[in-house]
Design an enzyme around this catalytic site. Structure first.
Site, PDB file in Angstrom:
ATOM      1  NE  ARG A   1      -3.844  -0.102   2.486  1.00  0.00           N
ATOM      2  CZ  ARG A   1      -4.280  -0.593   3.543  1.00  0.00           C
ATOM      3  NH1 ARG A   1      -4.044  -0.034   4.780  1.00  0.00           N
ATOM      4  NH2 ARG A   1      -5.238  -1.463   3.761  1.00  0.00           N
TER       5      ARG A   1
ATOM      6  CE  LYS B   1      -6.659  -0.322  11.138  1.00  0.00           C
ATOM      7  NZ  LYS B   1      -7.440  -1.049  10.011  1.00  0.00           N
TER       8      LYS B   1
ATOM      9  CB  CYS C   1     -15.158  -9.200   7.264  1.00  0.00           C
ATOM     10  SG  CYS C   1     -14.091  -8.012   7.715  1.00  0.00           S
TER      11      CYS C   1
ATOM     12  CB  CYS D   1     -13.923  -3.720   1.036  1.00  0.00           C
ATOM     13  SG  CYS D   1     -14.601  -5.452   1.469  1.00  0.00           S
TER      14      CYS D   1
ATOM     15  CB  CYS E   1     -12.322  -1.912   4.226  1.00  0.00           C
ATOM     16  SG  CYS E   1     -11.422  -3.016   5.416  1.00  0.00           S
TER      17      CYS E   1
ATOM     18  CE  LYS F   1      -7.936   3.477   9.014  1.00  0.00           C
ATOM     19  NZ  LYS F   1      -8.813   2.737   8.317  1.00  0.00           N
TER      20      LYS F   1
ATOM     21  CB  CYS G   1      -9.300  -9.335   2.426  1.00  0.00           C
ATOM     22  SG  CYS G   1      -9.403  -8.833   4.069  1.00  0.00           S
TER      23      CYS G   1
ATOM     24  NE  ARG H   1      -2.706   1.918   9.723  1.00  0.00           N
ATOM     25  CZ  ARG H   1      -3.415   1.016   9.196  1.00  0.00           C
ATOM     26  NH1 ARG H   1      -4.227   1.035   8.277  1.00  0.00           N
ATOM     27  NH2 ARG H   1      -3.735   0.001   9.820  1.00  0.00           N
TER      28      ARG H   1
HETATM   29 FE1  SRM Z   1      -9.274  -1.794   5.922  1.00  0.00          FE
HETATM   30  C1  SRM Z   1      -8.006  -4.273   7.746  1.00  0.00           C
HETATM   31  C2  SRM Z   1      -8.327  -3.201   3.189  1.00  0.00           C
HETATM   32  C3  SRM Z   1      -9.904   1.173   4.458  1.00  0.00           C
HETATM   33  C4  SRM Z   1     -11.210  -0.800   8.724  1.00  0.00           C
HETATM   34  N1  SRM Z   1      -8.116  -3.348   5.350  1.00  0.00           N
HETATM   35  C5  SRM Z   1      -7.799  -4.329   6.517  1.00  0.00           C
HETATM   36  C6  SRM Z   1      -6.966  -5.510   5.744  1.00  0.00           C
HETATM   37  C7  SRM Z   1      -5.595  -4.955   5.713  1.00  0.00           C
HETATM   38  C8  SRM Z   1      -7.195  -6.967   6.112  1.00  0.00           C
HETATM   39  C9  SRM Z   1      -6.389  -7.512   7.161  1.00  0.00           C
HETATM   40  O1  SRM Z   1      -6.130  -7.049   8.376  1.00  0.00           O
HETATM   41  O2  SRM Z   1      -5.816  -8.609   6.996  1.00  0.00           O
HETATM   42  C10 SRM Z   1      -7.547  -5.348   4.306  1.00  0.00           C
HETATM   43  C11 SRM Z   1      -6.698  -5.601   3.147  1.00  0.00           C
HETATM   44  C12 SRM Z   1      -7.408  -6.324   2.079  1.00  0.00           C
HETATM   45  C13 SRM Z   1      -6.685  -6.642   0.629  1.00  0.00           C
HETATM   46  O3  SRM Z   1      -6.457  -7.609   0.212  1.00  0.00           O
HETATM   47  O4  SRM Z   1      -6.308  -5.596   0.199  1.00  0.00           O
HETATM   48  C14 SRM Z   1      -8.274  -3.925   4.426  1.00  0.00           C
HETATM   49  N2  SRM Z   1      -9.171  -1.166   4.043  1.00  0.00           N
HETATM   50  C15 SRM Z   1      -8.925  -1.949   2.841  1.00  0.00           C
HETATM   51  C16 SRM Z   1      -8.827  -1.158   1.653  1.00  0.00           C
HETATM   52  C17 SRM Z   1      -8.015  -1.710   0.625  1.00  0.00           C
HETATM   53  C18 SRM Z   1     -10.287  -1.301   1.440  1.00  0.00           C
HETATM   54  C19 SRM Z   1     -10.405  -1.084  -0.202  1.00  0.00           C
HETATM   55  O5  SRM Z   1     -11.157  -1.780  -0.818  1.00  0.00           O
HETATM   56  O6  SRM Z   1     -10.338   0.346  -0.317  1.00  0.00           O
HETATM   57  C20 SRM Z   1      -8.759   0.065   2.253  1.00  0.00           C
HETATM   58  C21 SRM Z   1      -7.370   0.847   2.369  1.00  0.00           C
HETATM   59  C22 SRM Z   1      -7.180   2.135   3.023  1.00  0.00           C
HETATM   60  C23 SRM Z   1      -5.854   2.690   2.721  1.00  0.00           C
HETATM   61  O7  SRM Z   1      -5.412   3.101   1.703  1.00  0.00           O
HETATM   62  O8  SRM Z   1      -5.246   3.109   3.860  1.00  0.00           O
HETATM   63  C24 SRM Z   1      -9.213   0.212   3.724  1.00  0.00           C
HETATM   64  N3  SRM Z   1     -10.358   0.045   6.228  1.00  0.00           N
HETATM   65  C25 SRM Z   1     -10.708   0.961   5.509  1.00  0.00           C
HETATM   66  C26 SRM Z   1     -11.441   1.791   6.157  1.00  0.00           C
HETATM   67  C27 SRM Z   1     -12.136   3.296   5.543  1.00  0.00           C
HETATM   68  C28 SRM Z   1     -11.399   4.325   6.075  1.00  0.00           C
HETATM   69  O9  SRM Z   1     -10.390   4.363   6.587  1.00  0.00           O
HETATM   70  O10 SRM Z   1     -11.908   5.457   5.775  1.00  0.00           O
HETATM   71  C29 SRM Z   1     -11.861   1.258   7.382  1.00  0.00           C
HETATM   72  C30 SRM Z   1     -12.941   1.804   8.393  1.00  0.00           C
HETATM   73  C31 SRM Z   1     -12.535   2.982   9.123  1.00  0.00           C
HETATM   74  C32 SRM Z   1     -11.972   2.707  10.500  1.00  0.00           C
HETATM   75  O11 SRM Z   1     -10.617   2.570  10.521  1.00  0.00           O
HETATM   76  O12 SRM Z   1     -12.483   2.483  11.447  1.00  0.00           O
HETATM   77  C33 SRM Z   1     -11.169   0.047   7.616  1.00  0.00           C
HETATM   78  N4  SRM Z   1      -9.527  -2.333   7.739  1.00  0.00           N
HETATM   79  C34 SRM Z   1     -10.327  -1.995   8.761  1.00  0.00           C
HETATM   80  C35 SRM Z   1     -10.451  -2.722  10.143  1.00  0.00           C
HETATM   81  C36 SRM Z   1     -11.110  -2.396  11.189  1.00  0.00           C
HETATM   82  C37 SRM Z   1     -10.270  -1.548  12.131  1.00  0.00           C
HETATM   83  C38 SRM Z   1     -11.170  -1.551  13.507  1.00  0.00           C
HETATM   84  O13 SRM Z   1     -11.045  -0.520  14.317  1.00  0.00           O
HETATM   85  O14 SRM Z   1     -11.760  -2.366  13.956  1.00  0.00           O
HETATM   86  C39 SRM Z   1      -9.343  -3.559   9.821  1.00  0.00           C
HETATM   87  C40 SRM Z   1      -8.952  -4.678  10.643  1.00  0.00           C
HETATM   88  C41 SRM Z   1      -8.060  -4.346  11.658  1.00  0.00           C
HETATM   89  O15 SRM Z   1      -7.509  -3.459  11.662  1.00  0.00           O
HETATM   90  O16 SRM Z   1      -7.781  -5.580  12.590  1.00  0.00           O
HETATM   91  C42 SRM Z   1      -8.946  -3.544   8.387  1.00  0.00           C
HETATM   92 FE1  SF4 Z   2     -11.165  -7.359   4.098  1.00  0.00          FE
HETATM   93 FE2  SF4 Z   2     -13.284  -6.935   5.853  1.00  0.00          FE
HETATM   94 FE3  SF4 Z   2     -11.830  -4.933   5.197  1.00  0.00          FE
HETATM   95 FE4  SF4 Z   2     -13.323  -6.228   3.295  1.00  0.00          FE
HETATM   96  S1  SF4 Z   2     -14.102  -4.992   5.338  1.00  0.00           S
HETATM   97  S2  SF4 Z   2     -11.280  -5.575   2.933  1.00  0.00           S
HETATM   98  S3  SF4 Z   2     -13.353  -8.101   3.835  1.00  0.00           S
HETATM   99  S4  SF4 Z   2     -11.060  -6.487   6.411  1.00  0.00           S
END
Ligand code: SRM
Ligand code: SF4
Length: 570
Positions: A79, A214, A480, A435, A484, A216, A441, A148
């Protein structure tokens, strides 16, 4: 003040890993050299995130390989850190080459305005980071328990205000970077710091254990809330007087992640705590971030985001602590109004006689398909484009700063490759986010990006029948409950529960200012369509003038409005 003592008893395993990592070095360098496995050791997988990379395995072949007693098919997601989502055509071309050399001929535009490469094999990780470095890009802190990628409105067209806001996004991103030299040593071949042990104070802001989780930041420029400012730990809302930036309303404690069936986890919208001067943005960010560093939960990672620190201790306490660190009180917040959280598609003329065109890219997925060679098309564009590219928080791409004279050439390329400016799509498709989910993922419980197109085909037919094909309705799907694609802010949210099964949430606000509410659990594809069909027709028949779908489902009694995160599950 932070301390570098060992983690307190009961701290999460990640705290011990950070503690023992020598400022994020761990055994990553050795792991990269180990040719016996395609992966790296579990503790180093956690540290790798701080360097912007994730170890993943192809879930489509996971069971088959298990049966054959083969190691999972490991590869890495990379990323990029791209504050405000801005990159040059040359940078785009360099990323495109990496996608073709090591990234499975595919690129993803993320919901936080950056690029992700997937399926990069371990032996090519270093070359990938070096190639990014050569084009003045990096992956530092794109993931991990740090600040981030900083988001901001990507539109350079409305006023000089937007340019100013972008400068703040970049400055915030730079200021909040970790200071360890680990990234340079591991990926770029810099010499190890003498003696191996970094000097005291290597991480003056984060300390040895970085953040509990994390963190943001996003900056919104009203009337657009395209960044979904309330989903961020820290939000800045630009306040302007006659086009001049006069301050930022500061919001804290937003976040989406939760776990199915665990009421102690919930999405939450950021709360306003006051107004700061533009030049105070960095000091405010540092005060908020260090308060979370010192008071966030380091024992239970599911409870370690800023939103829980605030709900546990109270917003007044939090504001007080931030103001104490700042050395003065924040000014009273100023009013603002958001009109939506989607993108503005197509060509728009901006300041300085330049043009900007936002393209519709479904789920941010860029690859060549026989009928739509998107990767090739964007490469061709990058070869001739003289302005810049801007990634949007809605997984789209803007061709920005095109001169009047160059516009016909760009238009011809858009036409030749059938690139979409969104206007030929239904309002639902234009606003849809998905997502990544399967196959990369590790957290995915259900399909998301791969499922969205067929679901949209079915729902588009329903919308056409109801005469709503041009009405903007925000639908977001994730594989899930981590959230995201920010599904809990959508008017229609679908969240994967099991393979082929989704929870349906309704009633999010169109401007990203209200969370939605669970309506039905565990729906399969046909059930989603048959559940939504009567609602869509009901909306078409009985909505009042200008009433949004998310507001209608509340007025019509389908769901109660969610007032705050803690009420999300009620
Ligand atoms: Fe996310 C984890 C993809 C934006 C909340 N996110 C992940 C992981 C890294 C899975 C993992 O932990 O193994 C995913 C990788 C999937 C893959 O194969 O690429 C993943 N997140 C993404 C992306 C690529 C989704 C997309 O389709 O665009 C986004 C990348 C953003 C970036 O460029 O930095 C992405 N993730 C978000 C957002 C939206 C935002 O930030 O505006 C959120 C919700 C906001 C937030 O953070 O609360 C988000 N991602 C999570 C979470 C839940 C965090 C929590 O507080 O519970 C996880 C899981 C974790 O952190 O344990 C996670
Ligand atoms: Fe993976 Fe869940 Fe984030 Fe979708 S919402 S990219 S399934 S961690």
């Amino acid at each position: 003040m932070r301390e570098n003592n060992p983690p307190a008893p009961g701290s999460s395993e990640n705290e011990t890993i950070k503690d023992a990592s020598n400022y994020l070095r761990g055994g990553i360098a050795q792991g990269l050299r180990d040719a016996i496995t395609g992966g790296i050791a579990p503790p180093d997988q956690q540290l790798l995130k701080f360097h912007g990379m994730y170890q993943q395995d192809d879930r489509d072949v996971r069971l088959d390989r298990q049966r054959q007693k083969l190691e999972p098919l490991y590869s890495f997601m990379v990323r990029i850190r791209l504050p405000g989502g801005v990159c040059t055509p040359q940078q785009y071309l360099d990323i495109d080459r990496l996608a073709r050399d090591y990234g499975g001929d595919s690129l993803r535009l993320t919901t936080r305005q950056t690029f992700q490469l997937h399926t990069v094999p371990k032996p090519h990780l270093r070359e990938t980071v070096r190639a990014l470095h050569a084009t003045l890009l990096d992956t530092v802190a794109a993931c991990g328990d740090v600040n981030r990628n900083v988001m901001c409105n990507p539109n350079p067209f409305l006023s000089s205000l937007h340019g100013e806001v972008y400068t703040w996004a970049k400055r915030l991103s730079e200021h909040l970077l970790p200071r360890t030299r680990a990234y340079h040593e591991i990926w770029l071949g810099d010499e190890l710091v003498a003696g191996g042990e970094p000097p005291d104070g290597e991480e003056p802001m984060y300390g040895k254990h970085y953040l509990p989780r994390k963190f943001k930041i996003a900056i919104a420029v009203p009337p657009s809330n395209d960044v979904d400012v309330f989903a961020n730990d820290l939000g800045f809302i630009a306040i302007a007087d006659v086009g001049q930036l006069v301050g930022f309303d500061v919001t804290v404690g937003g976040g989406m992640g939760m776990s199915h069936g665990e009421k102690a986890t919930y999405p939450r919208l950021g709360d306003g705590i006051g107004l700061c001067q533009p030049e105070e943005a960095i000091a405010v960010a540092e005060a908020v971030l260090t308060t979370q560093r010192d008071f966030g939960d380091r024992k239970e990672r599911k409870h370690a985001r800023l939103k829980y620190t605030i709900d546990d201790r109270g917003l007044d306490w939090f504001r007080g602590e931030v103001e104490r660190r700042l050395g003065h009180a924040l000014a009273p917040a100023r009013p603002f109004a958001f009109a939506g959280n989607g993108d503005r598609y197509g060509w728009v003329k901006g300041v300085g006689d330049t043009w900007h065109c936002t393209l519709f890219i479904l789920s941010g997925r860029i690859r060549d398909q026989s009928e739509r060679p998107l990767l090739t098309a964007l490469r061709e564009l990058a070869h001739v484009h003289k302005g810049d590219f801007r990634l949007t928080p809605n997984q789209n791409l803007m061709i920005a700063n095109v001169s009047e004279g160059d516009k016909p050439h760009i238009d011809a390329l858009l036409e030749r490759y059938g690139l979409e400016d969104g206007h030929r799509q239904t309002g639902l498709r234009r606003n849809a986010l998905a997502c990544v989910a399967f196959p990369s993922c590790g957290q995915a419980m259900a399909e998301s990006e791969r499922y969205l197109p067929s679901l949209l085909d079915k729902l588009d037919a329903v919308l056409r029948a109801a005469g709503l094909e041009q009405d903007d309705i925000v639908m977001r799907i994730t594989g899930c409950p981590n959230g995201c694609a920010r599904p809990y802010l959508a008017e229609i949210g679908l969240v994967g529960k099991n393979l082929g099964k989704y929870n349906l949430y309704l009633g999010g606000g169109f401007t990203g200012e209200r969370l939605n509410k669970l309506y039905r659990e565990g729906l399969a594809d046909e059930e989603i369509v048959s559940t939504l069909t009567p609602l869509i027709h009901h909306y078409a028949r009985e909505r009042t003038t200008g009433e949004r779908f998310g507001d209608f489902v509340i007025r019509a009694g389908y769901v109660k409005a969610t007032q705050q995160g803690k009420d999300f599950h009620d």
